[in-house]
Design an enzyme around this catalytic site. Structure first.
Site, PDB file in Angstrom:
ATOM      1  N   LYS A 152      -1.922  13.202 -15.656  1.00 27.23           N
ATOM      2  CA  LYS A 152      -0.836  13.499 -14.646  1.00 27.23           C
ATOM      3  C   LYS A 152       0.284  12.491 -14.513  1.00 27.23           C
ATOM      4  O   LYS A 152      -0.785  11.632 -13.104  1.00 27.23           O
ATOM      5  CB  LYS A 152      -1.128  14.536 -13.380  1.00 27.23           C
ATOM      6  CG  LYS A 152       0.159  15.660 -12.822  1.00 27.23           C
ATOM      7  CD  LYS A 152      -0.335  14.923 -11.178  1.00 27.23           C
ATOM      8  CE  LYS A 152       0.225  14.051 -10.466  1.00 27.23           C
ATOM      9  NZ  LYS A 152       1.949  12.907 -10.422  1.00 27.23           N
ATOM     10  N   GLU A 226     -10.084   4.891  -8.652  1.00 24.87           N
ATOM     11  CA  GLU A 226      -9.583   3.268  -8.454  1.00 24.87           C
ATOM     12  C   GLU A 226      -8.032   3.443  -6.830  1.00 24.87           C
ATOM     13  O   GLU A 226      -7.465   3.831  -7.221  1.00 24.87           O
ATOM     14  CB  GLU A 226      -9.000   2.862  -9.345  1.00 24.87           C
ATOM     15  CG  GLU A 226      -9.997   2.975 -10.202  1.00 24.87           C
ATOM     16  CD  GLU A 226     -11.314   1.687 -10.307  1.00 24.87           C
ATOM     17  OE1 GLU A 226     -11.044   0.813  -9.647  1.00 24.87           O
ATOM     18  OE2 GLU A 226     -11.969   1.651 -11.260  1.00 24.87           O
ATOM     19  N   CYS A 260      -3.125  -3.172  -6.971  1.00 31.57           N
ATOM     20  CA  CYS A 260      -4.419  -2.577  -6.214  1.00 31.57           C
ATOM     21  C   CYS A 260      -5.007  -4.184  -5.725  1.00 31.57           C
ATOM     22  O   CYS A 260      -5.544  -4.926  -5.383  1.00 31.57           O
ATOM     23  CB  CYS A 260      -5.027  -1.128  -6.277  1.00 31.57           C
ATOM     24  SG  CYS A 260      -5.452  -2.140  -7.916  1.00 31.57           S
ATOM     25  N   GLU A 353      -3.089  -2.299   3.717  1.00 36.14           N
ATOM     26  CA  GLU A 353      -2.670  -2.568   2.722  1.00 36.14           C
ATOM     27  C   GLU A 353      -1.426  -2.608   2.407  1.00 36.14           C
ATOM     28  O   GLU A 353      -0.325  -1.407   2.812  1.00 36.14           O
ATOM     29  CB  GLU A 353      -3.347  -1.887   1.246  1.00 36.14           C
ATOM     30  CG  GLU A 353      -2.273  -2.157  -0.288  1.00 36.14           C
ATOM     31  CD  GLU A 353      -3.039  -0.650  -1.285  1.00 36.14           C
ATOM     32  OE1 GLU A 353      -3.384  -0.198  -0.660  1.00 36.14           O
ATOM     33  OE2 GLU A 353      -3.878  -1.517  -2.509  1.00 36.14           O
TER      34      GLU A 353
END
Ligand code: NDP
Length: 449
Positions: A152, A226, A260, A353
């Site tokens: 997906k 992750e 990331c 983040e």
């Protein structure tokens, strides 16, 4: 339909059908049907098929790169690099089927041996920042180990995954690789709850990752995650400051900061702060932000208007902007490279983040302080240490709680080495030999003699 937007122009570049939960169920059914035959393919033949898949992607490398550059808003040079890595990843894992070794274990009365069995149908949920290459990191080991797959992609960037499905249809047996492009809350969630999906591999936000881990508990589904990061780029006063400052901008502004692994906290030893920030300022002003299809572009736009708003919220009126680079005006989700300094260790921009081209510069006093500051985060994905003292580099590399660390370099990802996070940056490892552990189950067989 999904209207797919080109971030550099804010215009719709394609319309693709939007999948729903029924489409996921149908894809899982196809993958389940294909599993017995795929796991039974002789190891050497499965290797050959994966090499053919790599060749087939390589033949289409340029048009896949252009599609990715346009849809994700990334510089064409980066997109070519990513498509090259897709090819390399399939070639690397083409070597795996014949190397899925077991053990023999001394026991009394017989022989004990282990096998690494495939899991069955695996669900792969991938984000919009590196759409096809992150899919390949999961597909390579999944297919090599004999699993079948439902992939997906993110709704914002489904195009290269849908192309890959077509390419794979010329090489893989029917039903081995299935793509469903639809919303995460519907299609992703259905994959996670589906009783016939044995494992979910996810890359995305820590928040959604938490929800997936919770939901997966209902079926004791295997999960690898992750997730986000807030990685530290630690620059000691004895480092090659010119090299560290020259490398710092692209370690956080690469992919417009939507990475990331972004080194979004630059920790600089106090004695070197003035010299380093002077060098950094000059390097940031040179970052070329513009049209992703221009060969000289180093940074493109952000993925969406909503994401640009979120990034901008980290730089409110009165924020300590030390350097601001340039960005095009007009349509497209542009945001200039931005350096915030001085920033307190617990300011919002230093803690959360940002996932955009905004970096915080923070001072530290000594080695102990550097490690404490680097580790003062819920995340632990990547990071860098810059120093000319080899022993100190190794001490700090061992003391920083992250999964991927580089010394006098800002690189994090190689096909042949493990990648993944400590703490709330995730669970499990991708790439390298280690990824295969997460796509196989160890079976122990005792044979009485
Ligand atoms: P998400 O975590 O929402 O998206 C990642 C993938 O998960 C997409 O395919 C998404 O589908 C899917 N998804 C969303 N909700 C669910 C759900 N409930 N169940 C299963 N799958 C789901 O990331 P966002 O796009 O919202 O980005 C938000 C923030 O996440 C970023 O600002 C960044 O901080 C972080 N992020 C980190 C990434 C990384 O590489 N670690 C990558 C992307 C984001 P869809 O988008 O189609 O709805």
């Amino acid at each position: 339909m999904i209207s797919v937007v080109e971030p550099a122009t804010a215009a719709v570049m394609a319309e693709v059908p939007r999948a729903g939960a029924d489409d996921v169920d149908a894809a899982v059914e196809r993958a389940k049907g294909a599993f017995p035959a795929w796991r039974a393919v002789e190891p050497a033949e499965r290797s050959a098929i994966l090499r053919r898949l790599a060749d087939a992607v390589e033949e289409r490398l340029e048009d896949l790169a252009v599609l990715e550059a346009r849809n994700a808003g990334k510089p064409i040079g980066d997109a070519r690099g990513e498509m090259g890595m897709v090819v390399e990843t399939f070639r690397y894992y083409a070597g795996a089927p014949e190397r899925l070794l077991g053990d023999t274990i001394p026991v009394s009365g017989g022989i004990d041996m282990t096998f690494r069995e495939p899991l069955g149908v695996v669900g792969l949920i991938v984000p919009w920042n590196f759409p096809l290459v992150i899919a390949a990191w999961k597909l390579g080991p999944a297919l090599a180990a004999g699993n079948t797959v439902v992939l997906k992609p993110a709704e914002l960037t489904p195009l290269t995954a849908l192309e890959l499905e077509k390419i794979a249809a010329t090489v893989l047996p029917e039903g081995v690789l299935n793509v469903v492009a639809g919303p995460g809350s519907v299609c992703g969630s259905r994959l996670v709850e589906h009783p016939d999906v044995a494992k979910v591999a996810f890359t995305g936000s820590t928040e959604v990752g938490r929800g997936i881990a919770r939901q997966a508990a209902d079926t004791i589904k295997r999960v690898t995650l992750e997730l986000g990061g807030k990685s530290a780029n630690i620059v000691f006063a004895d480092a090659d400051l010119e090299a560290a400052a020259a490398a710092a901008p692209m370690s956080v502004f690469g992919n417009a900061g939507q990475d990331c692994c972004a080194r979004s906290r630059i920790l600089v030893q106090r004695d070197a702060m003035d010299r380093f920030t002077e060098l950094l300022d000059a390097a940031v002003r040179e970052v070329r932000v513009g049209d992703p299809l221009d060969e000289t572009t180093q940074m493109g736009p952000l993925i969406s208007a909503a994401h640009r708003e979120e990034v901008a919220s980290f730089v409110p009126e009165g924020a300590p902007v030390a350097t601001r680079g340039t960005a095009p005006e007009g349509d497209g989700f542009w945001y200039p490279p931005t350096v915030l300094a001085p920033v307190g260790q617990h300011d919002r921009a230093a803690v959360e983040e940002i996932f955009g081209p905004v970096v915080c510069v923070i001072a530290f006093d000594d080695e102990v302080d550097a490690v404490a500051k680097a580790n003062d985060t819920i995340y632990g994905l990547s990071g860098s240490v810059w120093t000319r003292d080899g022993a100190k580099a190794l001490r700090v590399a061992r003391a920083v709680d992250t999964g991927v660390l580089s010394v006098n370099s800002n690189t994090s990802v190689r096909v042949s080495t493990p990648f993944g996070g400590f703490k709330q940056s995730g669970v499990g490892r991708e790439l390298g030999p280690h990824a295969l552990d997460h796509y196989t189950e160890v079976k122990n067989v005792y044979f009485a003699t």
